[in-house]
Design an enzyme around this catalytic site. Structure first.
Site, PDB file in Angstrom:
ATOM      1  CE  LYS A   1      43.069  46.806  56.993  1.00  0.00           C
ATOM      2  NZ  LYS A   1      44.394  46.673  56.309  1.00  0.00           N
TER       3      LYS A   1
ATOM      4  N   GLY B   1      37.128  44.720  48.823  1.00  0.00           N
ATOM      5  CA  GLY B   1      38.066  43.603  48.933  1.00  0.00           C
ATOM      6  C   GLY B   1      37.417  42.339  48.413  1.00  0.00           C
ATOM      7  CB  SER B   2      38.397  38.844  48.773  1.00  0.00           C
ATOM      8  OG  SER B   2      38.513  38.799  50.182  1.00  0.00           O
TER       9      SER B   2
ATOM     10  CB  VAL C   1      37.801  39.726  53.553  1.00  0.00           C
ATOM     11  CG1 VAL C   1      37.889  40.722  54.701  1.00  0.00           C
ATOM     12  CG2 VAL C   1      39.053  38.851  53.535  1.00  0.00           C
TER      13      VAL C   1
ATOM     14  CD  GLU D   1      31.255  48.928  45.726  1.00  0.00           C
ATOM     15  OE1 GLU D   1      31.222  48.146  44.754  1.00  0.00           O
ATOM     16  OE2 GLU D   1      30.390  49.782  45.934  1.00  0.00           O
TER      17      GLU D   1
ATOM     18  CB  CYS E   1      36.954  44.259  41.427  1.00  0.00           C
ATOM     19  SG  CYS E   1      36.869  46.043  41.261  1.00  0.00           S
TER      20      CYS E   1
ATOM     21  CD  GLU F   1      38.034  38.749  42.063  1.00  0.00           C
ATOM     22  OE1 GLU F   1      38.086  38.460  43.269  1.00  0.00           O
ATOM     23  OE2 GLU F   1      37.706  39.871  41.655  1.00  0.00           O
TER      24      GLU F   1
HETATM   25  P1  NAD Z   1      41.116  41.305  50.916  1.00  0.00           P
HETATM   26  O1  NAD Z   1      39.658  41.033  51.075  1.00  0.00           O
HETATM   27  O2  NAD Z   1      42.072  40.278  51.291  1.00  0.00           O
HETATM   28  O3  NAD Z   1      41.512  42.612  51.721  1.00  0.00           O
HETATM   29  C1  NAD Z   1      40.838  43.834  51.563  1.00  0.00           C
HETATM   30  C2  NAD Z   1      41.061  44.687  52.791  1.00  0.00           C
HETATM   31  O4  NAD Z   1      40.433  44.053  53.896  1.00  0.00           O
HETATM   32  C3  NAD Z   1      42.525  44.852  53.182  1.00  0.00           C
HETATM   33  O5  NAD Z   1      42.730  46.155  53.683  1.00  0.00           O
HETATM   34  C4  NAD Z   1      42.686  43.828  54.275  1.00  0.00           C
HETATM   35  O6  NAD Z   1      43.741  44.133  55.160  1.00  0.00           O
HETATM   36  C5  NAD Z   1      41.343  43.911  54.967  1.00  0.00           C
HETATM   37  N1  NAD Z   1      40.979  42.726  55.744  1.00  0.00           N
HETATM   38  C6  NAD Z   1      41.457  41.457  55.630  1.00  0.00           C
HETATM   39  N2  NAD Z   1      40.882  40.650  56.544  1.00  0.00           N
HETATM   40  C7  NAD Z   1      40.026  41.406  57.248  1.00  0.00           C
HETATM   41  C8  NAD Z   1      39.119  41.148  58.316  1.00  0.00           C
HETATM   42  N3  NAD Z   1      39.006  39.933  58.846  1.00  0.00           N
HETATM   43  N4  NAD Z   1      38.374  42.164  58.791  1.00  0.00           N
HETATM   44  C9  NAD Z   1      38.460  43.395  58.244  1.00  0.00           C
HETATM   45  N5  NAD Z   1      39.289  43.702  57.242  1.00  0.00           N
HETATM   46  C10 NAD Z   1      40.068  42.734  56.743  1.00  0.00           C
HETATM   47  O7  NAD Z   1      41.258  41.757  49.391  1.00  0.00           O
HETATM   48  P2  NAD Z   1      42.586  42.101  48.600  1.00  0.00           P
HETATM   49  O8  NAD Z   1      43.277  40.812  48.339  1.00  0.00           O
HETATM   50  O9  NAD Z   1      43.306  43.212  49.270  1.00  0.00           O
HETATM   51  O10 NAD Z   1      41.986  42.687  47.258  1.00  0.00           O
HETATM   52  C11 NAD Z   1      41.570  41.876  46.221  1.00  0.00           C
HETATM   53  C12 NAD Z   1      40.075  41.679  46.252  1.00  0.00           C
HETATM   54  O11 NAD Z   1      39.408  42.943  46.274  1.00  0.00           O
HETATM   55  C13 NAD Z   1      39.557  40.987  45.016  1.00  0.00           C
HETATM   56  O12 NAD Z   1      38.618  40.002  45.357  1.00  0.00           O
HETATM   57  C14 NAD Z   1      38.885  42.095  44.223  1.00  0.00           C
HETATM   58  O13 NAD Z   1      37.899  41.689  43.334  1.00  0.00           O
HETATM   59  C15 NAD Z   1      38.366  42.966  45.297  1.00  0.00           C
HETATM   60  N6  NAD Z   1      38.138  44.317  44.800  1.00  0.00           N
HETATM   61  C16 NAD Z   1      36.863  44.749  44.618  1.00  0.00           C
HETATM   62  C17 NAD Z   1      36.617  46.012  44.110  1.00  0.00           C
HETATM   63  C18 NAD Z   1      35.211  46.521  43.906  1.00  0.00           C
HETATM   64  O14 NAD Z   1      35.027  47.717  43.853  1.00  0.00           O
HETATM   65  N7  NAD Z   1      34.222  45.673  43.816  1.00  0.00           N
HETATM   66  C19 NAD Z   1      37.681  46.839  43.792  1.00  0.00           C
HETATM   67  C20 NAD Z   1      38.966  46.383  43.998  1.00  0.00           C
HETATM   68  C21 NAD Z   1      39.180  45.105  44.511  1.00  0.00           C
END
Ligand code: NAD
Length: 446
Positions: A151, A204-205, A208, A226, A260, A350
């Site tokens: 996804k 992601g964050s 989440v 991650e 990140c 962040e």
């Molecule tokens: P996000 O957490 O908002 O979304 C990440 C993914 O999760 C998206 O595909 C989103 O649609 C999905 N998602 C959202 N709500 C969900 C739920 N309730 N259940 C399941 N999936 C859900 O993050 P973002 O804004 O897309 O990305 C930015 C964040 O990602 C930052 O915090 C960044 O640090 C982190 N990030 C981490 C790494 C790493 O490897 N540690 C790498 C890149 C980004």
């Protein structure tokens, strides 16, 4: 669902937004494809992954253009990222038959272990490195014999959809790689809760990630997370200050700070602070912000208006330095340096945008204390010419990925992932295979 170019705010694609029904259908396809995929011989599975790697190379320019238009990345960055995607599939093609079990001496027989695939895995990725992060999960998942439902983030689905077409073209059977573009709270959530999904690989964050972990509890799903970061770039007075200052802007303003691993806390030893700051401002001033399609651009726009608003909320008052950014359409934000203490919001949360907090420290102990004074633990850098100090400090900092006299965190061959609230599990290298397989122990009485 409308997909927008963040540099122009123009729509670039219209897609049907998937929902629960499409997510369920994708899981069903992946489940049906699993028995045959796990039975593919290791050398054939390797051959298919290698073909996918080659197709990524052959279609590299198209993929890079998609990524630049959809994410606003400078085209030179997108080309580099697509090159890494090909390398990732080459690496995991080679890893298929090198991830094996063992025999363990026991009484009364022979004991052996097997690495079994998990089944259907759900891969949920963010918008900042859509193709790269997809490949970090797909490579090891497929190498271990799993089938996947990927996804992408709602804002950036285009490159993942194209990658799924290339997987089919490579000969990877239908149903093995499924991409579902929809909302995280609906499609992502469904994958987390689905009883036929064995594992969620999530990037992601932290917020989440926490809900993914909670949601996975009901079915005891495996998860790797991650998550976010607030990494420190430690500059000791005995460092090569010119080199450290020249590199520092790229470590936090790369990908417009939406990284990140961004070294968004620049910690500088007090005795070198004034000199370093002068060099840092000079280096930041020369960073080229503008049209992502231009070959010489080093930083593009932010991903969305909402992200720009969030980033702006971190800059109150007059910053140490504010760079230039284009006016007009596009989600632009200038490179910004602010003086801070480690307790300020800009140093704790962040930002995920081009804002760096510059913070003083007194000595080595203070540097370590400040670097660790954060709920996150993803990456970081140490700049010093004293080799013993570099290693001492590296061992003392609680993060998953560190570089000494450099700011790079990610390599195809080496483990990547966080400590503390930056998550758990490792991507890339041979370590990632642990997260996509289960160990089975078999004893034979002799
Ligand atoms: P996000 O957490 O908002 O979304 C990440 C993914 O999760 C998206 O595909 C989103 O649609 C999905 N998602 C959202 N709500 C969900 C739920 N309730 N259940 C399941 N999936 C859900 O993050 P973002 O804004 O897309 O990305 C930015 C964040 O990602 C930052 O915090 C960044 O640090 C982190 N990030 C981490 C790494 C790493 O490897 N540690 C790498 C890149 C980004």
């Amino acid at each position: 669902m409308q997909v927008v170019n963040p540099a122009t705010e123009e729509p670039i694609a219209e897609l049907e937004r998937a929902g629960v029904e499409e997510a369920d259908a994708a899981v069903a396809r992946a489940k049906a494809a699993f028995p045959a995929w796990r039975a593919v011989t290791p050398s054939d599975r390797a051959r298919l992954l290698r073909r996918l790697a080659t197709l990524v190379e052959e279609n590299g320019e198209e993929l890079a253009q998609i990524e630049t238009r959809n994410v606003g990345k400078p085209i030179s960055d997108s080309r580099g990222e697509v090159g890494m995607v090909a390398d990732v599939f080459h690496f995991y093609a080679g890893a298929v038959d090198k991830h094996h079990g063992e025999t363990i001496p026991v009484a009364g027989g022979v004991n052996m272990t097997f690495r079994e695939p998990l089944g259907v895995v759900g891969l949920i990725v963010p918008w900042n490195f859509p193709l790269n992060i997809s490949s970090w999960k797909l490579g090891p998942a497929l190498a271990c014999g799993n089938t996947v439902v990927l996804k992408p983030a709602e804002l950036t689905p285009l490159s993942a959809l194209r990658l799924a077409e290339l997987a089919l073209e490579a000969g990877i059977p239908e149903g093995v790689v499924n991409v579902v573009a929809g909302k995280g709270s609906i499609v992502g959530r469904r994958l987390v809760e689905h009883p036929d999904v064995a594992k969620i690989g999530f990037t992601g964050s932290t917020e989440v990630g926490r809900s993914v972990m909670e949601g996975a509890a009901a079915t005891i799903k495996r998860v790797t997370l991650e998550l976010g970061g607030k990494s420190a770039n430690l500059i000791f007075a005995d460092a090569d200050l010119e080199a450290a200052a020249a590199a520092a802007p790229y470590a936090v303003f790369g990908n417009a700070g939406q990284d990140c691993c961004a070294r968004s806390r620049i910690l500088v030893e007090r005795s070198a602070y004034d000199r370093f700051l002068e060099l840092l401002v000079e280096a930041t001033r020369s960073l080229k912000v503008g049209d992502p399609a231009d070959e010489s651009t080093e930083m593009g726009p932010l991903i969305s208006a909402q992200q720009r608003e969030k980033v702006a909320s971190f800059v109150g008052g007059e910053p140490l330095f504010r760079g230039d950014a284009p006016d007009g359409r596009g989600f632009w934000f200038p490179c910004t340096l602010v003086e801070a203490s480690n307790d300020d919001r800009v140093a704790r949360e962040e930002v995920f945008g081009p804002v760096a907090a510059v913070i003083r420290f007194a000595d080595e102990d203070d540097a370590i204390r400040l670097a660790n004074d954060t709920p996150y633990g993803l990456s970081g850098s140490i700049w010093t010419e004293n080799g013993a100090r570099a290693l001492r400090v590296a061992r003392a900092i609680d993060t998953g990925v560190l570089s000494i006299n450099a700011n790079s965190s990610v390599r195809v061959q080496t483990p990547f992932g966080g400590f503390k609230q930056s998550g758990f599990g490792r991507e890339l290298g041979m370590h990632a295979l642990e997260g996509y397989s289960e160990i089975k122990n078999v004893f034979v009485a002799t």
